[in-house]
Structure formats: structure tokens, C-alpha cells
Design a protein around this motif. Structure first.
Motif, PDB file in Angstrom:
ATOM      1  N   LYS A  79      25.173   8.679  -0.330  1.00  0.00           N
ATOM      2  CA  LYS A  79      24.131   7.885  -0.415  1.00  0.00           C
ATOM      3  C   LYS A  79      22.864   7.850  -0.514  1.00  0.00           C
ATOM      4  O   LYS A  79      22.440   7.051  -1.148  1.00  0.00           O
ATOM      5  CB  LYS A  79      23.925   7.528   1.019  1.00  0.00           C
ATOM      6  N   SER A  80      23.048   9.079  -1.996  1.00  0.00           N
ATOM      7  CA  SER A  80      21.676   9.413  -2.271  1.00  0.00           C
ATOM      8  C   SER A  80      22.215   9.647  -4.047  1.00  0.00           C
ATOM      9  O   SER A  80      23.571  10.120  -4.229  1.00  0.00           O
ATOM     10  CB  SER A  80      21.709  10.826  -2.147  1.00  0.00           C
ATOM     11  N   PRO A  81      21.217   9.135  -5.120  1.00  0.00           N
ATOM     12  CA  PRO A  81      21.437   9.472  -5.929  1.00  0.00           C
ATOM     13  C   PRO A  81      21.253  11.300  -6.490  1.00  0.00           C
ATOM     14  O   PRO A  81      20.916  11.863  -5.960  1.00  0.00           O
ATOM     15  CB  PRO A  81      20.482   9.157  -7.393  1.00  0.00           C
ATOM     16  N   ASP A  82      21.876  11.342  -7.758  1.00  0.00           N
ATOM     17  CA  ASP A  82      21.813  13.318  -8.490  1.00  0.00           C
ATOM     18  C   ASP A  82      19.899  13.554  -8.019  1.00  0.00           C
ATOM     19  O   ASP A  82      19.348  12.747  -9.019  1.00  0.00           O
ATOM     20  CB  ASP A  82      22.287  13.266  -9.403  1.00  0.00           C
ATOM     21  N   SER A  83      19.123  14.395  -7.760  1.00  0.00           N
ATOM     22  CA  SER A  83      18.409  14.178  -7.091  1.00  0.00           C
ATOM     23  C   SER A  83      17.906  15.972  -8.867  1.00  0.00           C
ATOM     24  O   SER A  83      16.411  15.753  -8.811  1.00  0.00           O
ATOM     25  CB  SER A  83      17.908  15.247  -6.477  1.00  0.00           C
ATOM     26  N   LYS A  84      18.892  15.857  -9.236  1.00  0.00           N
ATOM     27  CA  LYS A  84      18.826  16.583 -10.453  1.00  0.00           C
ATOM     28  C   LYS A  84      18.145  18.342  -9.823  1.00  0.00           C
ATOM     29  O   LYS A  84      17.268  19.173 -10.639  1.00  0.00           O
ATOM     30  CB  LYS A  84      17.900  16.511 -11.162  1.00  0.00           C
ATOM     31  N   SER A  85      17.919  18.683  -8.807  1.00  0.00           N
ATOM     32  CA  SER A  85      17.588  19.738  -8.380  1.00  0.00           C
ATOM     33  C   SER A  85      18.316  20.408  -7.523  1.00  0.00           C
ATOM     34  O   SER A  85      19.807  19.821  -7.443  1.00  0.00           O
ATOM     35  CB  SER A  85      16.215  19.598  -7.356  1.00  0.00           C
ATOM     36  N   THR A  86      18.407  22.426  -7.810  1.00  0.00           N
ATOM     37  CA  THR A  86      19.163  22.622  -6.397  1.00  0.00           C
ATOM     38  C   THR A  86      19.163  22.772  -5.192  1.00  0.00           C
ATOM     39  O   THR A  86      19.962  23.238  -4.543  1.00  0.00           O
ATOM     40  CB  THR A  86      19.552  23.828  -7.650  1.00  0.00           C
ATOM     41  N   GLU A  87      17.053  22.366  -5.160  1.00  0.00           N
ATOM     42  CA  GLU A  87      17.415  22.423  -3.671  1.00  0.00           C
ATOM     43  C   GLU A  87      17.593  21.503  -2.663  1.00  0.00           C
ATOM     44  O   GLU A  87      17.294  20.233  -2.540  1.00  0.00           O
ATOM     45  CB  GLU A  87      15.426  22.136  -3.395  1.00  0.00           C
ATOM     46  N   GLY A  88      18.628  21.831  -1.331  1.00  0.00           N
ATOM     47  CA  GLY A  88      19.046  21.707  -0.207  1.00  0.00           C
ATOM     48  C   GLY A  88      19.951  20.793  -0.530  1.00  0.00           C
ATOM     49  O   GLY A  88      21.080  20.165   0.838  1.00  0.00           O
ATOM     50  N   ILE A  89      21.166  21.528  -1.843  1.00  0.00           N
ATOM     51  CA  ILE A  89      21.742  21.137  -1.917  1.00  0.00           C
ATOM     52  C   ILE A  89      22.898  22.365  -1.566  1.00  0.00           C
ATOM     53  O   ILE A  89      22.041  23.471  -1.804  1.00  0.00           O
ATOM     54  CB  ILE A  89      22.828  20.272  -2.939  1.00  0.00           C
ATOM     55  N   PRO A  90      24.507  22.480  -1.228  1.00  0.00           N
ATOM     56  CA  PRO A  90      25.283  23.553  -1.470  1.00  0.00           C
ATOM     57  C   PRO A  90      24.446  24.281  -3.095  1.00  0.00           C
ATOM     58  O   PRO A  90      24.960  23.398  -3.321  1.00  0.00           O
ATOM     59  CB  PRO A  90      26.353  23.378  -1.270  1.00  0.00           C
ATOM     60  N   SER A  91      25.482  25.699  -3.104  1.00  0.00           N
ATOM     61  CA  SER A  91      25.704  26.827  -4.339  1.00  0.00           C
ATOM     62  C   SER A  91      26.667  25.670  -4.528  1.00  0.00           C
ATOM     63  O   SER A  91      27.488  25.352  -4.339  1.00  0.00           O
ATOM     64  CB  SER A  91      25.268  27.724  -4.265  1.00  0.00           C
ATOM     65  N   VAL A  92      26.643  26.319  -6.311  1.00  0.00           N
ATOM     66  CA  VAL A  92      28.036  25.921  -7.168  1.00  0.00           C
ATOM     67  C   VAL A  92      29.256  26.633  -6.971  1.00  0.00           C
ATOM     68  O   VAL A  92      30.449  25.598  -5.682  1.00  0.00           O
ATOM     69  CB  VAL A  92      27.830  26.293  -8.484  1.00  0.00           C
ATOM     70  N   GLY A  93      29.332  27.729  -5.829  1.00  0.00           N
ATOM     71  CA  GLY A  93      30.054  28.750  -5.010  1.00  0.00           C
ATOM     72  C   GLY A  93      30.491  28.095  -3.472  1.00  0.00           C
ATOM     73  O   GLY A  93      31.691  27.905  -3.530  1.00  0.00           O
ATOM     74  N   GLU A  94      29.996  27.160  -2.918  1.00  0.00           N
ATOM     75  CA  GLU A  94      30.226  27.032  -1.974  1.00  0.00           C
ATOM     76  C   GLU A  94      30.572  25.615  -1.885  1.00  0.00           C
ATOM     77  O   GLU A  94      31.945  25.353  -1.249  1.00  0.00           O
ATOM     78  CB  GLU A  94      28.516  26.786  -0.790  1.00  0.00           C
ATOM     79  N   LEU A  95      30.611  25.358  -2.981  1.00  0.00           N
ATOM     80  CA  LEU A  95      31.322  24.188  -3.489  1.00  0.00           C
ATOM     81  C   LEU A  95      32.682  23.761  -3.588  1.00  0.00           C
ATOM     82  O   LEU A  95      33.585  23.429  -3.305  1.00  0.00           O
ATOM     83  CB  LEU A  95      30.435  22.602  -4.119  1.00  0.00           C
TER      84      LEU A  95
END
Length: 161
Positions: A79-95
Motif C-alpha cells: 500500500k505504500s511506496p518505498d520510503s528509501k529508509s530502513t526505519e520501520g521495516i524488517p531487516s534484509v536478513g528477516e526478509l
């Protein structure tokens, strides 16, 4: 094998081959590469990975195979565009972990369906519409998701360069 079984096999052979190609690509990319944009001003690899997980997770209720496993990813990656931040999203490792586990779980659920099941109505089409348009079946969901996966696989290839 009857015609339905052949068709289901053809679709899933392509689905699983593409998933394997995506796994190979994702395993070849570093976490740092996945934090890059695919092109200036475009989505980052981490966003595309989260997006694919959210889209594949959405197949569970559509196909009548259970509830979403990662409903928390829906808003941030669909629903949201890429915020270009890593804040508030899972880490690459988690994904990466979600992606791997999700693919195993989906295969188990998909393997539990018969060829006839795949030609049945999915939950995003009404019974009335399905009578008029029987091609709007569960197998068609896999076809559309395979095309979607191929598109984003191509985008992820751009990060490697």
C-alpha cells in the motif's frame, strides 16, 4: 495424466523454476546490494523482496489456504511506496528468512490440492462471476503471480550490475 493434471504441472514447473532462479539471485546479492535502488529514483531491492513476500502471502486467503502469515508487511510493501529508509521495516536478513520459509510453506499447501481443486473458484471472484468466467480459477492466480514474480526478478537483476 489427464489434461487438467498436465496443465497444472506445466504452470507449477514454471512457478518453481522461477522461484529457484529468484532464490539463486537473492543468494548472490549481498544485504548491501539489496539496499540499493534498481535505478535512480526507483524501488530498492529490499522493498521488492518485501513486496514479493506480501504478494505471495496474500495468495493464502485468496486460494482458501489459510490466513496471511505476514499481514504486517501488507501496508509497508503493498500500500505504500518505498520510503528509501530502513526505519520501520524488517531487516534484509528477516526478509530473507521470511522468503525462504514462505516458499516451503506455500509448496506444502499447494501440494495438498488436486488438479480439480486448481480449476475451482478462488476467493476474489463471486460465485456468479465464476459461472460466467470459469477461467478466473485458482490456477489463474498462480499464472498471474508467476508473471509478477518474473517482472520483479528482472528488476532485481539490475542491482547485480
Amino acid at each position: 495424466m489427464n489434461d487438467k493434471q498436465v496443465m497444472v504441472k506445466m504452470v507449477f514447473d514454471r512457478w518453481y523454476a522461477l522461484l529457484k532462479n529468484c532464490d539463486t539471485l537473492l543468494n548472490s546479492l549481498t544485504d548491501e546490494q539489496l539496499l540499493r535502488e534498481i535505478a535512480p529514483g526507483k524501488n530498492r531491492g529490499i522493498y521488492l523482496l518485501g513486496h514479493l513476500i506480501a504478494v505471495h502471502d496474500d495468495m493464502l486467503p485468496i486460494l482458501g489456504l489459510g490466513d496471511k502469515q505476514h499481514a504486517e508487511l501488507f501496508e509497508m510493501f503493498l500500500k505504500s511506496p518505498d520510503s528509501k529508509s530502513t526505519e520501520g521495516i524488517p531487516s534484509v536478513g528477516e526478509l530473507r528468512s521470511h522468503w525462504s520459509k514462505q516458499n516451503v510453506m506455500l509448496k506444502e499447501k499447494f501440494d495438498g490440492l488436486t488438479a480439480d481443486d486448481w480449476f475451482g473458484k478462488h476467493n476474489s471472484v463471486s460465485a456468479e462471476d465464476f459461472i460466467k468466467e470459469p477461467h478466473r480459477n485458482k490456477l489463474n492466480i498462480i499464472l498471474t503471480r508467476t508473471t509478477h514474480l518474473a517482472y520483479h526478478h528482472g528488476q532485481l537483476m539490475l542491482i547485480k550490475q
